[in-house]
Design an enzyme around this catalytic site. Structure first.
Site, PDB file in Angstrom:
ATOM      1  N   ARG A 211      -4.589  -1.936  11.594  1.00 12.97           N
ATOM      2  CA  ARG A 211      -5.097  -3.268  11.962  1.00 12.97           C
ATOM      3  C   ARG A 211      -5.511  -3.257  13.436  1.00 12.97           C
ATOM      4  NH1 ARG A 211      -1.411  -5.062   7.876  1.00 12.97           N
ATOM      5  NH2 ARG A 211       0.440  -4.850   9.168  1.00 12.97           N
ATOM      6  N   PHE A 227      -9.461  -6.502  -0.936  1.00  8.04           N
ATOM      7  CA  PHE A 227      -8.016  -6.364  -1.185  1.00  8.04           C
ATOM      8  C   PHE A 227      -7.284  -6.888   0.050  1.00  8.04           C
ATOM      9  CE2 PHE A 227     -10.306  -2.805  -3.211  1.00  8.04           C
ATOM     10  CZ  PHE A 227      -9.996  -3.010  -4.547  1.00  8.04           C
ATOM     11  N   ASP A 249      -9.485 -11.083  -2.835  1.00  9.99           N
ATOM     12  CA  ASP A 249      -8.235 -10.595  -3.422  1.00  9.99           C
ATOM     13  C   ASP A 249      -8.053 -11.289  -4.766  1.00  9.99           C
ATOM     14  OD1 ASP A 249      -5.610  -9.013  -2.075  1.00  9.99           O
ATOM     15  OD2 ASP A 249      -5.138 -10.241  -3.827  1.00  9.99           O
ATOM     16  N   SER A 250      -7.315 -10.630  -5.671  1.00  8.98           N
ATOM     17  CA  SER A 250      -7.089 -11.244  -6.980  1.00  8.98           C
ATOM     18  C   SER A 250      -5.871 -12.165  -6.961  1.00  8.98           C
ATOM     19  CB  SER A 250      -6.924 -10.160  -8.049  1.00  8.98           C
ATOM     20  OG  SER A 250      -5.919  -9.257  -7.664  1.00  8.98           O
ATOM     21  N   ASP A 299      -9.025  -1.695   1.064  1.00  8.29           N
ATOM     22  CA  ASP A 299      -7.610  -1.282   1.074  1.00  8.29           C
ATOM     23  C   ASP A 299      -6.982  -1.559  -0.286  1.00  8.29           C
ATOM     24  OD1 ASP A 299      -5.093  -0.476   1.915  1.00  8.29           O
ATOM     25  OD2 ASP A 299      -4.600  -2.412   2.816  1.00  8.29           O
ATOM     26  N   CYS A 339      -3.673   4.646  -0.700  1.00  3.29           N
ATOM     27  CA  CYS A 339      -2.221   4.784  -0.539  1.00  3.29           C
ATOM     28  C   CYS A 339      -1.621   5.486  -1.753  1.00  3.29           C
ATOM     29  CB  CYS A 339      -1.568   3.426  -0.305  1.00  3.29           C
ATOM     30  SG  CYS A 339      -1.839   2.254  -1.609  1.00  3.29           S
TER      31      CYS A 339
HETATM   32  N1  SAH Z   1      -5.035  -5.049   3.078  1.00  4.03           N
HETATM   33  C1  SAH Z   1      -3.769  -5.700   2.814  1.00  4.03           C
HETATM   34  C2  SAH Z   1      -2.946  -5.019   1.755  1.00  4.03           C
HETATM   35  C3  SAH Z   1      -3.629  -4.797   0.440  1.00  4.03           C
HETATM   36  S1  SAH Z   1      -2.566  -4.505  -0.874  1.00  4.03           S
HETATM   37  C4  SAH Z   1      -2.983  -5.818   4.122  1.00  4.03           C
HETATM   38  O1  SAH Z   1      -3.283  -5.094   5.078  1.00  4.03           O
HETATM   39  O2  SAH Z   1      -2.058  -6.611   4.167  1.00  4.03           O
HETATM   40  C5  SAH Z   1      -3.605  -4.597  -2.241  1.00  4.03           C
HETATM   41  C6  SAH Z   1      -4.091  -5.995  -2.589  1.00  4.03           C
HETATM   42  O3  SAH Z   1      -5.052  -5.845  -3.617  1.00  4.03           O
HETATM   43  C7  SAH Z   1      -3.067  -6.953  -3.127  1.00  4.03           C
HETATM   44  O4  SAH Z   1      -3.093  -8.132  -2.356  1.00  4.03           O
HETATM   45  C8  SAH Z   1      -3.506  -7.276  -4.567  1.00  4.03           C
HETATM   46  O5  SAH Z   1      -3.333  -8.646  -4.895  1.00  4.03           O
HETATM   47  C9  SAH Z   1      -4.949  -6.928  -4.526  1.00  4.03           C
HETATM   48  N2  SAH Z   1      -5.596  -6.464  -5.755  1.00  4.03           N
HETATM   49  C10 SAH Z   1      -5.157  -5.543  -6.623  1.00  4.03           C
HETATM   50  N3  SAH Z   1      -6.109  -5.265  -7.532  1.00  4.03           N
HETATM   51  C11 SAH Z   1      -7.181  -6.035  -7.220  1.00  4.03           C
HETATM   52  C12 SAH Z   1      -8.477  -6.193  -7.754  1.00  4.03           C
HETATM   53  N4  SAH Z   1      -8.880  -5.479  -8.808  1.00  4.03           N
HETATM   54  N5  SAH Z   1      -9.309  -7.062  -7.171  1.00  4.03           N
HETATM   55  C13 SAH Z   1      -8.910  -7.786  -6.097  1.00  4.03           C
HETATM   56  N6  SAH Z   1      -7.710  -7.648  -5.531  1.00  4.03           N
HETATM   57  C14 SAH Z   1      -6.843  -6.795  -6.087  1.00  4.03           C
END
Ligand code: SAH
Length: 396
Positions: A211, A227, A249-250, A299, A339
């Site tokens: 970040r 994400f 995000d979902s 991410d 990850c």
């Molecule tokens: N970038 C964030 C962490 C991401 S974790 C940070 O730094 O805090 C992964 C995220 O992806 C989660 O919030 C989850 O809700 C979301 N997610 C998982 N599959 C998804 C999809 N197909 N479409 C959108 N979001 C998704």
């Protein structure tokens, strides 16, 4: 003490201090150990090798606690290991600039199956293996007995526990329950953390330094945060100077928290937009509407949980990165992460390279990103390296 006898060909890995023993390495089990019981690991010729926690239900049949024959596994053992792990984070803790960080990172801190995250005055613990479960109270006592936190909340509500034959568990485990609006500081930024209902233990602490990289490199323009979860990267980009951020995000609750995190940092909320949807679908819609961005963050969650899933995960990574390159303006930056432990840094870079090529885009890597110091990787446990990222610049 019950004994776990190793096949001759598998002794070397234990001597090299790798902490895992798979079911295929076991020649014999003597003394009928219960799940989580401590066993002496020995060679077929009777040499003592290590002391480990037995997991009869799991393919990962035992996790090593100690290689020292004179070190018993008892309450004092957990106090010592917890102390050592927390002491190694002292620099972070004393800086005062960071009040959310990982205090215990499982195998790499000599505590397999145990994760402890610190959020201000609260701790969140995850107990992930039969051995850790057997010593749960000792671990809570070691953490609570330090007198340096108000409460410990347990988030052992993770599917890996099923592999160990353990039910999921979450709730207050020691001291006072967490306050409703818990805020952590992170290098000048502040974030609400929902450690009761949020994902994992509440926040993606492993992305802290990344970040910072985003904040330093994004100094303007339109940003797409894919994400986004609770908006860690969105807030970083806005505070760096981004004009607008669109977060996808979902999880609607995560995005609602992201909006609150934007406001918490006194960033103008009209600069922050969110889409509650599937990233793969939304990226296609943005492409169809000919949208373009100056920076994109990708991410995704762990797409490959096991090495068997790496091939399918590689396709998903490529798909997302290809779409991202198409949406990136010339000169724009792509911050792309994986990850999944099974996806090596080399494989990840080659997937991203393939994505750029198929998108018809020229790009260079200008930064290689990884895990911060509170997520260490023991040299004897390379599997502990899971997070990797690339900063790519699209040619102008
Ligand atoms: N970038 C964030 C962490 C991401 S974790 C940070 O730094 O805090 C992964 C995220 O992806 C989660 O919030 C989850 O809700 C979301 N997610 C998982 N599959 C998804 C999809 N197909 N479409 C959108 N979001 C998704």
């Amino acid at each position: 003490m019950p004994e776990l006898i190793l096949k001759k060909s598998r002794v070397r890995s234990v001597l090299q201090r790798h902490p895992w023993i798979f079911s295929g390495s076991v020649a014999d089990v003597r003394g009928d150990p219960a799940p989580g019981a401590t066993v002496d690991v020995q060679s077929e010729s009777g040499d003592w090798l290590a002391r480990a926690a037995y997991s009869p239900r799991s393919q990962l049949r035992a996790r090593i606690w100690t290689w020292d024959k004179d070190e018993p596994v008892d309450e004092a053992f957990f106090r010592r290991r917890v102390d050592g792990a927390i002491r190694s984070r002292r620099r972070l803790a004393e800086s005062g600039a960071v009040t959310g960080y990982r205090e215990v990172h499982a195998e790499s801190d000599g505590l397999p199956g145990i994760v402890v995250d610190r959020y201000s005055d609260q701790r969140v613990v995850q107990i992930l293996s039969a051995g850790a479960e057997a010593w749960r109270q000792a671990i809570l006592d070691a953490l609570g007995g330090r007198g340096d936190c108000q409460g410990i909340y347990e988030r052992s509500d993770v599917d890996v526990r099923a592999l160990e034959g353990l039910p999921e568990r979450s709730g207050p485990a020691w001291g006072s329950p967490p306050p409703e609006d818990l805020v952590i500081r992170e290098n000048g930024l502040r974030f609400f953390v929902d450690l009761v209902g949020g994902q994992k233990t509440g926040f993606y602490l492993d992305q802290r330094e990344n970040r910072g990289v985003v904040r330093g490199l994004i100094t303007g323009g339109e940003v797409l945060d894919c994400f986004a979860y609770s908006g860690g990267f969105s807030v970083a980009a806005l505070s760096g100077g981004a004009e607008r951020v669109l977060a996808i995000d979902s999880s609607a609750p995560a995005l609602a928290l992201a909006a609150r995190n934007v406001a918490l940092n006194d960033l103008r909320s009209e600069r922050f937009e969110r889409i509650d949807g599937d990233v793969f679908g939304e990226l296609r819609r943005l492409r169809d509407r000919a949208r373009a961005f100056d920076a994109i963050i990708l991410d995704p969650p762990r797409l490959a949980a096991t090495s068997a899933q790496v091939h399918r995960a590689a396709r998903a990574y490529k798909d997302a990165n290809l779409l991202a390159f198409k949406l990136l303006r010339p000169g724009g930056l792509l911050f792309t992460f994986s990850c999944s432990g099974g996806v090596t840094p080399e494989l990840f870079q080659s997937i991203v390279a393939g994505a750029a090529q198929d998108a018809g885009v020229h790009a260079s890597v200008i930064g290689w990103l990884g895990q911060p110091e509170d997520h260490p990787v023991a040299l004897t446990f390379p599997e502990g390296r899971y997070l990797k990222g690339l900063v790519c610049r699209r040619a102008t």
